[in-house]
Design an enzyme around this catalytic site. Structure first.
Site, PDB file in Angstrom:
ATOM      1  N   ILE A 142     -42.926 -16.324  30.457  1.00 19.89           N
ATOM      2  CA  ILE A 142     -41.983 -15.522  30.204  1.00 19.89           C
ATOM      3  C   ILE A 142     -40.446 -15.967  29.564  1.00 19.89           C
ATOM      4  CG2 ILE A 142     -42.485 -14.047  32.248  1.00 19.89           C
ATOM      5  CD1 ILE A 142     -40.369 -15.265  33.880  1.00 19.89           C
ATOM      6  N   GLY A 143     -40.332 -17.225  29.291  1.00 17.09           N
ATOM      7  CA  GLY A 143     -39.340 -17.699  28.371  1.00 17.09           C
ATOM      8  C   GLY A 143     -39.372 -19.109  28.099  1.00 17.09           C
ATOM      9  N   GLY A 163     -37.045 -22.931  27.147  1.00 21.78           N
ATOM     10  CA  GLY A 163     -35.446 -23.320  26.681  1.00 21.78           C
ATOM     11  C   GLY A 163     -35.697 -24.792  26.120  1.00 21.78           C
ATOM     12  N   GLY A 164     -34.885 -25.536  26.150  1.00 19.18           N
ATOM     13  CA  GLY A 164     -34.838 -26.721  25.538  1.00 19.18           C
ATOM     14  C   GLY A 164     -35.320 -27.892  26.239  1.00 19.18           C
ATOM     15  N   GLY A 203     -37.896 -27.002  29.075  1.00 17.75           N
ATOM     16  CA  GLY A 203     -39.063 -26.434  29.656  1.00 17.75           C
ATOM     17  C   GLY A 203     -39.433 -25.176  29.392  1.00 17.75           C
ATOM     18  N   VAL A 230     -40.732 -21.269  31.172  1.00 17.30           N
ATOM     19  CA  VAL A 230     -40.870 -20.598  32.597  1.00 17.30           C
ATOM     20  C   VAL A 230     -41.973 -19.763  32.508  1.00 17.30           C
ATOM     21  CG1 VAL A 230     -39.474 -19.007  34.071  1.00 17.30           C
ATOM     22  CG2 VAL A 230     -38.184 -20.758  32.523  1.00 17.30           C
ATOM     23  N   LYS A 255     -40.695 -23.148  36.497  1.00 13.87           N
ATOM     24  CA  LYS A 255     -40.354 -24.026  35.097  1.00 13.87           C
ATOM     25  C   LYS A 255     -41.136 -25.026  35.110  1.00 13.87           C
ATOM     26  CE  LYS A 255     -36.024 -25.887  34.435  1.00 13.87           C
ATOM     27  NZ  LYS A 255     -34.691 -25.872  34.303  1.00 13.87           N
ATOM     28  N   ASP A 260     -23.419 -26.055  31.597  1.00 15.99           N
ATOM     29  CA  ASP A 260     -23.955 -25.202  30.800  1.00 15.99           C
ATOM     30  C   ASP A 260     -24.171 -23.662  31.135  1.00 15.99           C
ATOM     31  OD1 ASP A 260     -25.600 -24.575  28.462  1.00 15.99           O
ATOM     32  OD2 ASP A 260     -27.763 -25.245  29.479  1.00 15.99           O
TER      33      ASP A 260
END
Length: 973
Positions: free
Chosen positions: A702-703, A705-706, A708, A710, A724, A822
C-alpha cells in the site's frame, strides 16, 4: 540556706511525681495523633495507581506490642519532629500517579517540607494547601498538575521555597503570592500561566531566585522588580512580554543571571544594566530591541555570557566589550551592526564562542583574533568583511566551527587552518578566495561539513581528502576545479567518505568520466555534478546509491544508454539528466516513475512513455527487410519454436522456485531470530504475516518509502495491521534504521504516535508491525481532491494539534528527548476519525545532555531546517521548523514552496490569507478564520531563521490547546 534546700527538694519531688504519672496519659494522646497521621497518609496512598512501589512498601500499620506502632515516622520518605509528628515528606521521583484531592492537608499540621516532584500528579492544587501553615519547602515540579494556582497559597506564611515548574498550570500568578515575605525561591517555569507579572512581587524582599520562563505571560516587566535587592537569578524568558526593559533592573546589585530572551521586548538596552557588577549571564536575544549596544556593558567584569543576537541593534561594536576578560560566549549575530571588529577583542583570552553573522560589519577580520587560544566557534557569515583571513587562526588547535560565507574575502586559506585537526565544520562560500585545492587543505580527522562553493579555487583535491573519515557534506560548486579532480585527484580511497551524504561539484570545469568509486558512497543523499564538461556513461555502480534523493547530472556531455542500474534506485529519487547526449529508452523502474520532460529535455536520442518525449519504436518495426525474405522465413519458423521452448522452461523453473521458496520459508521460520513486544507470539506472527501477504506480494503493498515498503494484512483473530518490510540496504544503514525505529517506538506511548505491535528479523526478512490507520498519510489525502475536501478546517486544525502534542511529548516528556528529524505529510497518518498519528521513526535521534548531538542530514527535502546545512547539530528546534512547514501545508493543502522564503524573510512581502488556504474548501467562517490566522502566525514563528528564536513544542502545544493567539511580532502572516 534551709528554705532554699526545702524548695529544691519540693521541686525534685514534683518532677518525680510528673515523671511517674506521665506514661498514664501522654502516650495515649500521642498514639492517637500518630494513628490519625498514619491513617491519613494510607488513605492518600490508596489512591495511587501503582500500589507496588518498592519505596512505599513500608507504608503500613502492623499489629505489634511495641510502643507507637502506628507511627509513620519509620516509613520510607517520611520524617518526624522531636515530638513524633510528621514534618517532612519526600516522594520525589517515586512513580506516584494520583491527584492531591485526598492528600491529608488537615491531618498533617506540622508539615514543614513537602517534595512530590518528578511524579505523575494530575488534577488541580486544592485550596486546602493553605492548611499547611508551617510549610517552609513546597515542591510539586515536573508533574501534570493543571488549572490555576489557588490563592490560598498566600496563607503559607512561613514558606521559603516554592517550586511548581514544569506542569500544566494556567491562569494568572495569584496576587496573594506577594504575602509570602519569607520566600527565597519561586519557580513557575514551563506552564501555561498567563496574565501579567504582578508588581506586588516586589514585596518578596528575600527572593534570590525567580523563574517564570516558558509561560504565556504578557504585558510589561514591572519596574518594581528592581526593588528585589537580594535577587540573584531572574528567568523571564520565552513569554509574550512587551514594552521596554526597565532601567530599575540596574538596582539589582546581587544579580548574577538575567534572562529576558524570546519575548517581544522593544526599545533600547538600558545603560543602567552596566551597574550590575555581579552579573555573569546576560541574555536578551530574540526580541525587538533597537539602538546601540551600551558602552556601559563593558563594566560587567564578571560577565561570562552575553547574548544580544536576533534583535535590531545598530551602530558599532563597543570597544569597551574587550574589558570583559572572563567572557566565554559573545553572540551579537542577526542585528544591524556596522563598522569593524575591535582589534582589542584579541584580549578576550577566555573567549570560546564568537557569533557575528548576519550584520553589516565591514573591514578586515583582525589578525589579533588568531591569539584567542580557547576559541572553538567563530561565525561571521553574511557581512561585508574584506581582505585576507587572519594568519594564525587555530594555531592552538581548538577551532571547531569556522564560517565566513557571503563576504568579500580574498586570498588563500591560511596555513594554520590547513593543519587545524580540530576543525569540524567550515563555510567559506560566497567570497573571492583562491588557491589550489590540492595544496590548500590537509587531513581533518573530525571534519563533518566543508563548503567552498562560489569562490575562485582551482586544481583538484589531494589524496588527503580521502582520509577525512567523518566528512558528511562537501560543497565545491561554482569554482574553477579542473578535469584533474575526476581523473587524478579522486584517489582510490575516495570511497573512504563513508559518511558523505551531500556532494556538490556543479558549475566547474570537470571534463573526465565519472569514477566508478562514487558508487561506494552508499550514504549519499544529494549528488550534483551539473554544469560541467563530464563525458562517458553513468557507471553501473550507481545502483549501490540506495540513499540517493537528488541526482543532478544535467548540462554535461554524458552519452550512451541510461543504465538499468539507475532504475534500481529508490522511487523517491529526483533525477535531472537534461542537456546531455543520452539515447535509447528510459529504463523502467521506481526511480523514473515521476520524471518529467523538464528533467529529460536536451537529449535528442531519448525515448519513452513520457509526455513530451518521443515514443520508442518496437524492435520488430525497427528491423526492416534484414537479409530479405529468407531471413523473414527463418523468423517465422524459429521464433514460435523458441517461444514454446522458453515457456516450457519457464513453467518448470517456476515450479522449482515455488518448491524451494516454500522449503526455505519453512526453514527460515524455524531458524529466524524473532522478537516480539506485544502479546503476539513472535514466531507465530512471522508465519501469519508471510502467509497473509503471500511472502510480501505486490498486491498487498500500500506504499513505498526510502527504507521500505508497507503492506496491509490481518493477524488472527481479526486484527488489521500495517507491516513495513525494510529494503535490503547496506548492513549499517539497515541496522541503524531498523533498531532506531524500535528504540523510539518502544520508549514512547502517546495517542498521536503510531503504535508498534512487534518486529521480526532474520536473514531473509526484516519488518515492523504497526497499527493500521485507515485513511493513510496526509500527503496521500491531499493528492486526491475528493479526499482533501473531506478534511474540513476543523479536522485540519485538529491534525495540527495532534502532531504538536506528539512532538511536545517527545521533546519534553521523554528522557532522553527524542527528535523525529523527518516531520512531513508523508509521515502523518490518519485514523478513521481523522486523528493524526506521527509515524516513521527510522531517522529519530535521542538527544543526550553529555553529547554534542552532531548528525548527518536526514529528513525530507522541503521540510529540513536550514541550519542543518551548516551546523549539522540536531536539536528539538529542527522538528519545530519542520512542524511549521507541515502546519502551512495542512492549511494550504499542498507544500507552501516559495511562500516559506517570504515568511522567513526579515522584511516579508504581503501575503494574502487566500494564498495560504486550500482553495478546494469553502472559505472559513469568521471564527474559524481567526483560528487559522493565529495558527499561521504560530507556524511563521516556527520558521524563524534563528533556531533559538523558534518557540518550543511545549509552548506550541499549549497555545494550540488553549486556543490563545500567537502574539509574536511576525508581520502580517
Amino acid at each position: 540556706m534551709l528554705p532554699n534546700f526545702i524548695t529544691e527538694v519540693f521541686v525534685f519531688m514534683f518532677i518525680l511525681v510528673l515523671h511517674t504519672l506521665a506514661p498514664s496519659f501522654p502516650p495515649k494522646v500521642c498514639a492517637s495523633a500518630f494513628a490519625e497521621e498514619a491513617a491519613a497518609l494510607l488513605k492518600w496512598k490508596a489512591s495511587f495507581a501503582n500500589q507496588n512501589s518498592s519505596l512505599l512498601i513500608s507504608w503500613n500499620i502492623k499489629p505489634t506490642k511495641a510502643k507507637n506502632s502506628s507511627s509513620p515516622c519509620t516509613w520510607a520518605s517520611v520524617s518526624c519532629n522531636i515530638d513524633g509528628s510528621v514534618n517532612r515528606l519526600n516522594l520525589t521521583n517515586s512513580n506516584v500517579s494520583t491527584t492531591l484531592y485526598d492528600f491529608p492537608f488537615s491531618s498533617l499540621p506540622n508539615l514543614e517540607y513537602v517534595d512530590l516532584s518528578m511524579n505523575e500528579l494530575f488534577g488541580s492544587i486544592p485550596a486546602q494547601i493553605g492548611n499547611l501553615s508551617k510549610l517552609i519547602y513546597l515542591d510539586f515540579s515536573i508533574n501534570q498538575l493543571s488549572q490555576e494556582i489557588p490563592p490560598e497559597i498566600g496563607l503559607l506564611q512561613n514558606l521559603q521555597v516554592l517550586h511548581l515548574n514544569e506542569n500544566q498550570l494556567s491562569g494568572p500568578i495569584p496576587e496573594e503570592l506577594s504575602h509570602l515575605v519569607y520566600l527565597t525561591e519561586v519557580d513557575l517555569n514551563t506552564n501555561h500561566i498567563n496574565g501579567t507579572i504582578p508588581s506586588s512581587l516586589a514585596n518578596l524582599v528575600n527572593l534570590t531566585y525567580l523563574s517564570l520562563y516558558g509561560n504565556l505571560l504578557s504585558g510589561s516587566i514591572p519596574p518594581e522588580i528592581g526593588n528585589l535587592s537580594n535577587l540573584v537569578t531572574a528567568f523571564l524568558s520565552s513569554n509574550l512580554l512587551t514594552g521596554s526593559i526597565p532601567p530599575d533592573l540596574g538596582n539589582l546589585s546581587k544579580l548574577e543571571t538575567l534572562f529576558l530572551f524570546q519575548n517581544n521586548l522593544s526599545g533600547s538596552i538600558p545603560v543602567e544594566l552596566g551597574q550590575l557588577k555581579s552579573l555573569q549571564n546576560l541574555s536578551l536575544f530574540g526580541n525587538n530591541l533597537i539602538g546601540t549596544i551600551p558602552t556601559s556593558l563593558g563594566n560587567l567584569t564578571n560577565l561570562t555570557v552575553l547574548h544580544l543576537y536576533d534583535n535590531q541593534l545598530s551602530g558599532s561594536i563597543p570597544e569597551e566589550l574587550s574589558n570583559l576578560e572572563l567572557l566565554t560566549d559573545l553572540e551579537l549575530d542577526r542585528n544591524e551592526l556596522n563598522g569593524s571588529i575591535p582589534k582589542s577583542f584579541g584580549d578576550l583570552s577566555n573567549l570560546e564562542f564568537l557569533f557575528l553573522r548576519e550584520n553589516q560589519l565591514s573591514g578586515s577580520i583582525p589578525e589579533e583574533l588568531g591569539k584567542l587560544a580557547k576559541l572553538a566557534v567563530m561565525e561571521m557569515d553574511t557581512n561585508q568583511f574584506s581582505g585576507h583571513l587572519p594568519e594564525h587562526l587555530c594555531q592552538n588547535g581548538t577551532l571547531q566551527n569556522f564560517t565566513v560565507s557571503n563576504n568579500k574575502l580574498i586570498g588563500p586559506i591560511p596555513i594554520s587552518l590547513k593543519n587545524c585537526s580540530s576543525l569540524f565544520r567550515a563555510r567559506f562560500q560566497g567570497n573571492r578566495l583562491t588557491g589550489n585545492l590540492s595544496e590548500m587543505f590537509g587531513i581533518y580527522p573530525n571534519l563533518n561539513f566543508m563548503d567552498l562553493s562560489n569562490n575562485e579555487f582551482y586544481g583538484g583535491l589531494s589524496g588527503n581528502w580521502g582520509r577525512c573519515p567523518n566528512l558528511a557534506a562537501l560543497l565545491l560548486a561554482d569554482n574553477h576545479i579542473t578535469a584533474n579532480f575526476l581523473r587524478g585527484s579522486i584517489p582510490e580511497n575516495f570511497g573512504g567518505f563513508q559518511q558523505l551524504f551531500y556532494l556538490n561539484l556543479s558549475n566547474n570545469n570537470l571534463s573526465q568520466q565519472i569514477p566508478p568509486q562514487m558508487g561506494e558512497l552508499t550514504r549519499l543523499s544529494i549528488l550534483d555534478l551539473s554544469h560541467n564538461y563530464i563525458t562517458g556513461e553513468i557507471p553501473s555502480e550507481f545502483r549501490s546509491l540506495q540513499s540517493l534523493e537528488i541526482l543532478n547530472l544535467s548540462h554535461n556531455y554524458l552519452s550512451g544508454f541510461l543504465p538499468k542500474a539507475l532504475a534500481e534506485l529508490p522511487g523517491s529519487l529526483h533525477i535531472n539528466i537534461s542537456f546531455n547526449n543520452f539515447e535509447g529508452p528510459i529504463p523502467y523502474g521506481k526511480a523514473f516513475k515521476n520524471i518529467t520532460i523538464e528533467e529529460l529535455r536536451g537529449n535528442k536520442g531519448l525515448c519513452g512513455n513520457i509526455t513530451g518525449l518521443q515514443v520508442c519504436e518496437s524492435p520488430q518495426l525497427s528491423r526492416k527487410h534484414v537479409n530479405g525474405k529468407g531471413f523473414n522465413l527463418v523468423l517465422v519458423i524459429v521464433l514460435p519454436l523458441l517461444g514454446s521452448l522458453l515457456l516450457l522452461c519457464a513453467f518448470f523453473g517456476a515450479l522449482k522456485v515455488c518448491r524451494q521458496r516454500k522449503r526455505k520459508t519453512t526453514e527460515n521460520v524455524e531458524d529466524a531470530d524473532l522478537f516480539s513486544i506485544t502479546t503476539y507470539d513472535g514466531r507465530a506472527m512471522y508465519r501469519e504475516i508471510i502467509k497473509a501477504t503471500e511472502e510480501f506480494s505486490e498486491i498487498f503493498c500500500i506504499g513505498e518509502g526510502g527504507f521500505g515498503s508497507v503492506y496491509k494484512t490481518i493477524l488472527p483473530p481479526s486484527n488489521l495491521v500495517a507491516v513495513k518490510r525494510l529494503h535490503l540496504l547496506p548492513e549499517k544503514v539497515y541496522f541503524n534504521t531498523f533498531l532506531n525505529e524500535i528504540r523510539a517506538l518502544t520508549n514512547i506511548k502517546h495517542r498521536n504516535i503510531v503504535k508498534l505491535y512487534g518486529f521480526c528479523s532474520n536473514s531473509k526478512h526484516s519488518f515492523l508491525v504497526y497499527e493500521y490507520l485507515e485513511r493513510g498519510s496526509l500527503a496521500k489525502i491531499f493528492s486526491v481532491d475528493e479526499e482533501a475536501k473531506e478534511l474540513d478546517w476543523e479536522k485540519r486544525v485538529n491534525i495540527i494539534k495532534g502532531v504538536a502534542h506528539a512532538l511536545s511529548y517527545m521533546h519534553h516528556d521523554c528522557t532522553p528527548s527524542i527528535v523525529h528529524r523527518d516531520i512531513s505529510s508523508n509521515n502523518v497518518l490518519l485514523d478513521s476519525e481523522y486523528e493524526a498519528c506521527l509515524s516513521d521513526f527510522g531517522t529519530a535521534k535521542f538527544l543526550r545532555k553529555d553529547s554534542s548531538n552532531w548528525t548527518t542530514l536526514a529528513g525530507t527535502l522541503g521540510y529540513v531546517a536550514p541550519e542543518l546545512a551548516y551546523t549539522m547539530r540536531v536539536t528539538e528546534k529542527c522538528d519545530v521548523y519542520s512542524f511549521g512547514i507541515l502546519t502551512l501545508e495542512t492549511i494550504k493543502g499542498t507544500h507552501p514552496g516559495d511562500i516559506v522564503a517570504n515568511l522567513m524573510s526579515s522584511t516579508p512581502g504581503n501575503i494574502e490569507l487566500k494564498d495560504l488556504l486550500d482553495q478546494r474548501l469553502p472559505h472559513p467562517t469568521e471564527e474559524t478564520e481567526k483560528i487559522l490566522i493565529s495558527t499561521i502566525k504560530l507556524a511563521k514563528a516556527c520558521l524563524h531563521v534563528n533556531p533559538e528564536s523558534r518557540p518550543t513544542m511545549h509552548m506550541i502545544s499549549s497555545l494550540l490547546s488553549v486556543g490563545a493567539p500567537c502574539r509574536q511580532q511576525v508581520g502580517k502572516y
